[in-house]
Write a protein that holds these residues in place. Structure first.
Motif, PDB file in Angstrom:
ATOM      1  N   GLU A  57      37.015  24.702  10.306  1.00 42.24           N
ATOM      2  CA  GLU A  57      36.342  24.124  11.473  1.00 42.24           C
ATOM      3  C   GLU A  57      37.323  23.253  12.252  1.00 42.24           C
ATOM      4  OE1 GLU A  57      33.307  24.484  13.774  1.00 42.24           O
ATOM      5  OE2 GLU A  57      33.050  25.146  11.703  1.00 42.24           O
ATOM      6  N   PRO A  58      38.175  23.872  13.085  1.00 40.56           N
ATOM      7  CA  PRO A  58      39.179  23.094  13.814  1.00 40.56           C
ATOM      8  C   PRO A  58      38.542  22.160  14.839  1.00 40.56           C
ATOM      9  CG  PRO A  58      39.145  25.374  14.573  1.00 40.56           C
ATOM     10  CD  PRO A  58      38.239  25.309  13.391  1.00 40.56           C
ATOM     11  N   ALA A  59      39.265  21.088  15.164  1.00 39.27           N
ATOM     12  CA  ALA A  59      38.730  20.065  16.061  1.00 39.27           C
ATOM     13  C   ALA A  59      38.413  20.610  17.451  1.00 39.27           C
ATOM     14  CB  ALA A  59      39.719  18.911  16.163  1.00 39.27           C
ATOM     15  N   HIS A  60      39.168  21.618  17.899  1.00 37.32           N
ATOM     16  CA  HIS A  60      38.932  22.090  19.264  1.00 37.32           C
ATOM     17  C   HIS A  60      37.569  22.762  19.407  1.00 37.32           C
ATOM     18  CE1 HIS A  60      40.491  25.989  17.693  1.00 37.32           C
ATOM     19  NE2 HIS A  60      39.701  26.504  18.599  1.00 37.32           N
ATOM     20  N   MET A  61      36.954  23.176  18.289  1.00 39.23           N
ATOM     21  CA  MET A  61      35.618  23.758  18.368  1.00 39.23           C
ATOM     22  C   MET A  61      34.606  22.688  18.785  1.00 39.23           C
ATOM     23  SD  MET A  61      36.225  26.913  17.533  1.00 39.23           S
ATOM     24  CE  MET A  61      34.774  27.748  16.958  1.00 39.23           C
ATOM     25  N   ARG A  62      34.794  21.463  18.286  1.00 32.13           N
ATOM     26  CA  ARG A  62      33.914  20.370  18.693  1.00 32.13           C
ATOM     27  C   ARG A  62      34.118  20.047  20.174  1.00 32.13           C
ATOM     28  NH1 ARG A  62      36.012  18.608  13.889  1.00 32.13           N
ATOM     29  NH2 ARG A  62      37.273  16.958  14.841  1.00 32.13           N
TER      30      ARG A  62
END
Length: 247
Positions: free
Chosen positions: A201-206
């Motif tokens: 769940e990489p940060a850029h998904m948030r």
């Protein structure tokens, strides 16, 4: 004082004295509490959650008796739950030895994203249209899921972050105001949560969720749809890379 005594006597004797106007009303009967979900449904939800958060790993064999003991239930509702999950494709039968958690194949993930992509894009488009028409109810709850995801990520609580991401997408669908779309997306909910839980769940998904929210809250249907399309396609790439080592 005499008048009060005569009134009381008349009431005691069954007379026809008029009741006092300010007499307290009887309490209304309490509404029945909401019925609990059937045990089979409760068992299904419990087993699903254990699959999603990987307490039951892919390929793990599930023994009906052991699952019943873990859930504190009899074997009958657990048997119903396991049969339902076999039908839904999350478990598979083993010859003469119960069931096991079905391993996700590449085709499963690709098929899921092929269906989810157009539905998710349309949900965002409809949600933004609803906001533009004045239907802002649900925006606060949607924004709250973004904060929950950030909080979970900061605390390195993967299961809670996955739940927040799933809640975000469910909130977009609810905001769309289309009940048919809601029922259709509900059928994908657990498959999506399973994939979300297995992938990184990489940060850029948030950050992409935050951008989707901004366009929806601004009532911009096409920008909301475009940002969602980018997000879903990126999510697919992340899932394939995490699960199957795609470059």
């Amino acid at each position: 004082m005499a008048d009060r005594r005569r009134t009381g006597a008349a009431a005691a004797d069954g007379g026809s004295a008029a009741p006092l106007k300010d007499a307290p009303l009887k309490d209304a009967p309490l509404a029945d509490p909401p019925a609990a979900a059937p045990l089979g449904a409760q068992a299904r939800e419990a087993v699903l959650q254990r699959i999603v958060d990987r307490r039951y790993a892919q390929g793990a064999r599930l023994v009906e008796r052991e699952v019943a003991e873990e859930l504190g239930m009899s074997r009958v509702p657990v048997r119903e739950a396991l049969r339902a999950l076999v039908t839904e494709g999350l478990l598979e039968l083993l010859p003469h030895s119960g069931v096991r958690v079905r391993r996700l194949e590449r085709a499963d993930v690709e098929h899921l994203y092929e269906v989810w992509e157009p539905l998710s894009v349309q949900a965002s488009r409809l949600a933004a249209r609803a906001v533009a028409a004045g239907g802002t109810e649900g925006l606060d709850a949607l924004r709250a899921t973004l904060r929950q995801a950030e909080s979970a990520a900061a605390a390195d609580e993967g299961t809670r972050e996955v739940a927040a991401h799933t809640a975000f997408h469910e909130g977009v669908v609810a905001l769309s105001g289309n009940p048919l779309l809601g029922r259709t997306m509900e059928q994908l909910s657990w498959q999506l949560r399973l994939v979300f839980g297995l992938r990184e769940e990489p940060a850029h998904m948030r950050a992409q969720h935050a951008e989707m929210y901004r366009h929806i809250a601004a009532g911009d249907p096409e920008a909301a749809a475009a940002s969602t399309l980018l997000h879903v396609r990126d999510s697919r790439a992340v899932a394939l890379r995490s699960l199957f080592g795609d470059a």
